[in-house]
Design a protein around this motif. Structure first.
Motif, mmCIF file in Angstrom:
data_model
loop_
_atom_site.group_PDB
_atom_site.id
_atom_site.type_symbol
_atom_site.label_atom_id
_atom_site.label_comp_id
_atom_site.label_asym_id
_atom_site.label_seq_id
_atom_site.Cartn_x
_atom_site.Cartn_y
_atom_site.Cartn_z
ATOM 1 N N TYR A 4 0.820 -1.215 0.000
ATOM 2 C CA TYR A 4 0.000 0.000 0.000
ATOM 3 C C TYR A 4 0.849 1.258 0.000
ATOM 4 C CZ TYR A 4 1.063 0.373 5.002
ATOM 5 O OH TYR A 4 1.709 0.478 6.198
ATOM 6 N N ALA A 5 2.111 1.138 0.469
ATOM 7 C CA ALA A 5 2.954 2.315 0.561
ATOM 8 C C ALA A 5 3.350 2.841 -0.809
ATOM 9 C CB ALA A 5 4.211 2.016 1.371
ATOM 10 N N SER A 23 -4.373 12.543 9.387
ATOM 11 C CA SER A 23 -4.527 11.748 8.168
ATOM 12 C C SER A 23 -4.672 10.267 8.500
ATOM 13 C CB SER A 23 -3.338 11.975 7.228
ATOM 14 O OG SER A 23 -2.129 11.524 7.827
ATOM 15 N N GLY A 24 -3.959 9.804 9.527
ATOM 16 C CA GLY A 24 -4.065 8.404 9.923
ATOM 17 C C GLY A 24 -5.430 8.052 10.483
ATOM 18 N N VAL A 25 -6.026 8.984 11.247
ATOM 19 C CA VAL A 25 -7.333 8.737 11.836
ATOM 20 C C VAL A 25 -8.449 8.863 10.799
ATOM 21 C CG1 VAL A 25 -9.022 9.613 13.492
ATOM 22 C CG2 VAL A 25 -6.625 9.419 14.156
ATOM 23 N N LEU A 26 -8.399 9.933 9.990
ATOM 24 C CA LEU A 26 -9.503 10.231 9.082
ATOM 25 C C LEU A 26 -9.493 9.371 7.824
ATOM 26 C CD1 LEU A 26 -9.501 14.137 9.351
ATOM 27 C CD2 LEU A 26 -11.047 12.531 10.481
ATOM 28 N N PHE A 27 -8.289 9.009 7.360
ATOM 29 C CA PHE A 27 -8.194 8.312 6.075
ATOM 30 C C PHE A 27 -7.492 6.964 6.201
ATOM 31 C CE2 PHE A 27 -7.884 12.951 5.299
ATOM 32 C CZ PHE A 27 -9.139 13.133 4.715
ATOM 33 N N TRP A 57 -0.671 8.872 -1.474
ATOM 34 C CA TRP A 57 -1.130 9.440 -0.207
ATOM 35 C C TRP A 57 -0.541 8.699 0.983
ATOM 36 C CZ3 TRP A 57 -2.744 14.097 -0.126
ATOM 37 C CH2 TRP A 57 -3.448 14.630 -1.196
ATOM 38 N N ALA A 58 -0.400 7.396 0.869
ATOM 39 C CA ALA A 58 0.213 6.629 1.955
ATOM 40 C C ALA A 58 1.688 7.000 2.107
ATOM 41 C CB ALA A 58 0.069 5.135 1.698
ATOM 42 N N ALA A 59 2.382 7.152 0.980
ATOM 43 C CA ALA A 59 3.793 7.555 1.026
ATOM 44 C C ALA A 59 3.933 8.941 1.638
ATOM 45 C CB ALA A 59 4.385 7.519 -0.381
ATOM 46 N N ALA A 60 3.010 9.861 1.296
ATOM 47 C CA ALA A 60 3.055 11.213 1.858
ATOM 48 C C ALA A 60 2.809 11.177 3.365
ATOM 49 C CB ALA A 60 2.016 12.092 1.172
ATOM 50 N N HIS A 61 1.863 10.346 3.803
ATOM 51 C CA HIS A 61 1.574 10.211 5.240
ATOM 52 C C HIS A 61 2.820 9.730 5.989
ATOM 53 C CE1 HIS A 61 -0.392 8.798 8.943
ATOM 54 N NE2 HIS A 61 0.261 7.666 8.755
ATOM 55 N N ILE A 62 3.488 8.714 5.449
ATOM 56 C CA ILE A 62 4.682 8.169 6.096
ATOM 57 C C ILE A 62 5.807 9.205 6.109
ATOM 58 C CG2 ILE A 62 6.498 6.418 5.877
ATOM 59 C CD1 ILE A 62 4.287 4.586 4.677
ATOM 60 N N GLU A 64 -8.584 3.924 6.285
ATOM 61 C CA GLU A 64 -9.036 2.879 5.366
ATOM 62 C C GLU A 64 -8.503 3.108 3.959
ATOM 63 O OE1 GLU A 64 -13.016 0.226 4.702
ATOM 64 O OE2 GLU A 64 -12.916 1.804 6.215
ATOM 65 N N GLN A 65 -8.487 4.387 3.523
ATOM 66 C CA GLN A 65 -7.956 4.694 2.185
ATOM 67 C C GLN A 65 -6.443 4.518 2.139
ATOM 68 O OE1 GLN A 65 -10.123 6.379 3.968
ATOM 69 N NE2 GLN A 65 -11.432 7.737 2.739
ATOM 70 N N LEU A 66 -5.750 4.867 3.245
ATOM 71 C CA LEU A 66 -4.293 4.801 3.260
ATOM 72 C C LEU A 66 -3.789 3.370 3.432
ATOM 73 C CD1 LEU A 66 -3.433 7.878 5.528
ATOM 74 C CD2 LEU A 66 -2.966 7.673 3.088
ATOM 75 N N PHE A 67 -4.392 2.646 4.391
ATOM 76 C CA PHE A 67 -3.844 1.359 4.795
ATOM 77 C C PHE A 67 -4.781 0.186 4.551
ATOM 78 C CE2 PHE A 67 -2.319 4.589 7.979
ATOM 79 C CZ PHE A 67 -1.122 4.825 7.336
#
Length: 260
Positions: free
Chosen positions: A112-113, A186-190, A117-122, A192-195
């Motif tokens: 998923y990374a 971002s981890g709380v709100l998204f 968006w997941a890469a940006a979160h990390i 499911e979309q991120l991970f």
């Protein structure tokens, strides 16, 4: 690729020596060695982390990334130049961290990374770590300087005044707090979309939220009550420790202790 890790290790070690007070290193070496070490470390990290199957964010790659980002923040904000003691803390640690992925193999890939968006979160989360680690190192060095001044031991003229260093310290904390807030939100709100799964109250998330609360109270305490010195140092170290436990501590338990 191993040569890149070794080169980064050697350049960080050379930079630590050059910035050490009394080393006698030429000014050009003090200016050029940190970015040269960062360049070698960036290449080594990129080749190890970015894989066709996703991002390899195993414990040792994560340590390497945090070490490199910490030096980047310290160098970009001028902490390495204004406070050589910060370099004495972060450069040797980054040198060891840069070498770890070449010594230990613990691939832990996350498909998923590969999503932007997941890469940006990390990336935001790791950058927040780096800001707080630099802030903790600077707070420790400043506490030592303040103690020397109280004992009547003068510092070199090249060291900025403590009030200037204190303002810089709390700018680092404010920037780290904003980045940590973005990462948590971002981890709380998204989640499911991120991970691909809903947000869960895991040990990692509990420690991360606790760290956010500590740094939030520190920011309010500084603004409302003028916290500084050793009181601020205790809050900075507590928040940084919680943040380390949230990510790196959790990864150590899962990957090394539990072998998953």
């Amino acid at each position: 690729m191993i040569l890149l890790h070794v080169a980064a290790f050697a350049l960080y070690a050379a930079a630590a020596w050059a910035l050490w007070p009394g080393s006698g290193a030429a000014a050009v070496l003090r200016r050029l060695l940190p970015p040269a070490a960062l360049a070698a470390h960036s290449l080594a990290a990129f080749t190890g982390v970015v894989t066709p199957d996703g991002l390899d964010l195993s414990l040792f790659h994560a340590l390497s990334l945090v070490g490199g980002l910490t030096v980047l923040v310290a160098w970009a904000t001028g902490a390495l130049a204004s406070l050589p003691g910060v370099g004495a803390v972060v450069l040797p640690v980054a040198a060891v961290a840069a070498l770890l992925p070449a010594v230990f193999d613990s691939a832990h890939r996350f498909p998923y990374a590969g999503a932007p968006w997941a890469a940006a979160h990390i990336a935001v989360a790791l950058l927040a770590y780096a800001f707080f680690v630099v802030a903790a190192a600077q707070a420790l060095v400043m506490t030592g300087l303040e103690s020397r001044l109280h004992r009547g031991l003068a510092e070199g003229s090249a060291t900025p005044p403590l009030l200037t260093l204190e303002r810089t310290l709390f700018r680092l904390i404010a920037a780290g707090f904003v980045l940590l807030s973005l990462a948590l939100a971002s981890g709380v709100l998204f989640s499911e979309q991120l991970f691909g799964r809903a947000f869960q109250l895991t040990h990692k998330n509990v420690f991360a939220v606790a760290s956010w609360v500590v740094f939030g109270l520190l920011v309010v305490g500084r603004w409302r009550y003028g916290w500084r010195g050793r009181k601020a140092l205790r809050w900075i170290l507590a928040g940084t420790l919680l943040l380390i436990l949230a990510y790196l501590g959790t990864k150590f338990v899962v990957e090394v202790v539990l072998g998953r």
